[in-house]
Enzyme design. Structure first.
Site, PDB file in Angstrom:
ATOM      1  N   LYS A  11      71.133 -78.473 -19.035  1.00 41.09           N
ATOM      2  CA  LYS A  11      71.479 -77.547 -17.962  1.00 41.09           C
ATOM      3  C   LYS A  11      72.828 -77.911 -17.383  1.00 41.09           C
ATOM      4  O   LYS A  11      73.155 -79.091 -17.209  1.00 41.09           O
ATOM      5  CB  LYS A  11      70.414 -77.615 -16.867  1.00 41.09           C
ATOM      6  CG  LYS A  11      70.749 -76.879 -15.576  1.00 41.09           C
ATOM      7  CD  LYS A  11      70.668 -77.753 -14.322  1.00 41.09           C
ATOM      8  CE  LYS A  11      71.601 -78.903 -14.280  1.00 41.09           C
ATOM      9  NZ  LYS A  11      71.680 -79.618 -12.991  1.00 41.09           N
ATOM     10  N   ASP A 139      64.994 -78.946 -11.208  1.00 44.59           N
ATOM     11  CA  ASP A 139      65.585 -78.337 -12.401  1.00 44.59           C
ATOM     12  C   ASP A 139      64.578 -78.003 -13.491  1.00 44.59           C
ATOM     13  O   ASP A 139      64.934 -77.382 -14.496  1.00 44.59           O
ATOM     14  CB  ASP A 139      66.640 -79.276 -13.000  1.00 44.59           C
ATOM     15  CG  ASP A 139      67.849 -79.446 -12.108  1.00 44.59           C
ATOM     16  OD1 ASP A 139      68.179 -78.487 -11.381  1.00 44.59           O
ATOM     17  OD2 ASP A 139      68.475 -80.521 -12.139  1.00 44.59           O
TER      18      ASP A 139
END
Length: 296
Positions: A11, A139
């Site tokens: 990410k 996340d």
């Protein structure tokens, strides 16, 4: 099914807006995520007991990865199992650099949720798994979905973003890490006595993604945490400047760092930028957006 393997992507934050610290110690975030083509894989094998092993590939050092109950992947499996008398043997094959601001641990956890859901025949849909993911970390829900998305709250409230583009990045990693809590603490010190506004995602960034505009994206990326990270690691300023000097369209720290990101026009341009940055660390090319956790 006796064994399931799932891969999940790294990410990056195209924009990381950080708000004033809350009473619970967390900062409200307004972020635009993108999933990149650096992957870790989790293999879940049916077992009577709980175990965890780990290996690295593509030069990823896993010597600092915990193999006990503090590991996010093992926590994900236990959370999904609940009170049922289950067991699983998990193996992490990490292609995402560790402690680099690329959410590698979150990718492991998301992959574990998908793998164990399939292994145990639980039948949870992605939205249900995302609720488990939100309990594990900010996340982790995004790692389930991938693509490009907004993140609010602590980052765990994820909504897909319209993105018509394909973007080439150079990902520069180092042999040291930066503590995320330390970066946020430094952010608070930098803003002590000042009013920190509520974070927002720039309209220009949303427009650039919707149009698939690489130049528009380059002009709109940003990271409110970057000044704090540069206070902790001032040596990161040199590779960031070198990337711009090597014609990268944009350069920024990934999350709390230390990984640095450089946007390129296309794959050949990314290769040229990567060649110029190799003296600072490991420079590799990746593209996005890519899907989230999927069964291999």
């Amino acid at each position: 099914m006796a064994e399931v393997t799932v891969q999940a992507p790294a990410k990056i934050n195209l924009h990381l807006g950080v708000g004033p610290v809350r009473a619970d110690g967390f900062h409200p975030l307004a972020t635009a995520y993108q999933a990149l083509s650096l992957y870790s894989r989790v293999t879940a094998t049916d077992a009577d007991t709980w175990s965890l092993t780990c290996s690295g590939r593509d030069g990823v050092d896993v010597s600092g990865v915990p193999l006990d109950e503090s590991n996010l992947a093992l926590r994900a499996a236990r959370l999904l199992a609940g009170e049922e008398p289950r067991g699983v043997a998990l193996h992490l094959d990490k292609g995402i650099p560790v402690a680099g601001g690329l959410a590698g641990g979150s990718a492991d956890a998301a992959a574990t949720l998908v793998a164990c859901n399939e292994l145990w025949g639980l039948g949870h849909d992605r939205a249900t798994l995302a609720r488990f993911a939100a309990e594990l970390g900010s996340d982790v829900p995004f790692a389930l979905y991938g693509g490009s998305a907004t993140g609010h709250g602590r980052g765990e409230i994820v909504e897909p973003l319209a993105d018509a583009g394909h973007y080439e990045w150079v990902v520069l990693t180092f042999d040291f890490g930066v503590s995320t809590p330390a970066a946020y603490a430094e952010f608070d010190l930098l803003h002590a006595g000042a009013e920190v506004p509520d974070p927002v995602i720039p309209a220009e960034l949303l427009k650039a993604l919707a149009e698939g505009s690489t130049s528009g994206l380059a002009a709109a990326v940003g990271n409110d945490l970057q000044p704090a990270t540069l206070r902790l690691r001032p040596d990161l300023a040199e590779p960031l400047a070198a990337g711009i000097a090597a014609s990268a369209l944009a350069a920024l720290v990934s999350g709390s760092g230390p990984t640095c990101l450089f946007l390129a026009e296309d794959a050949s341009h990314a290769d040229r930028v990567a060649a110029a940055l190799g003296r600072f660390g490991r420079a590799r090319r990746a593209h996005g957006p890519v899907p989230g956790a999927v069964i291999c």
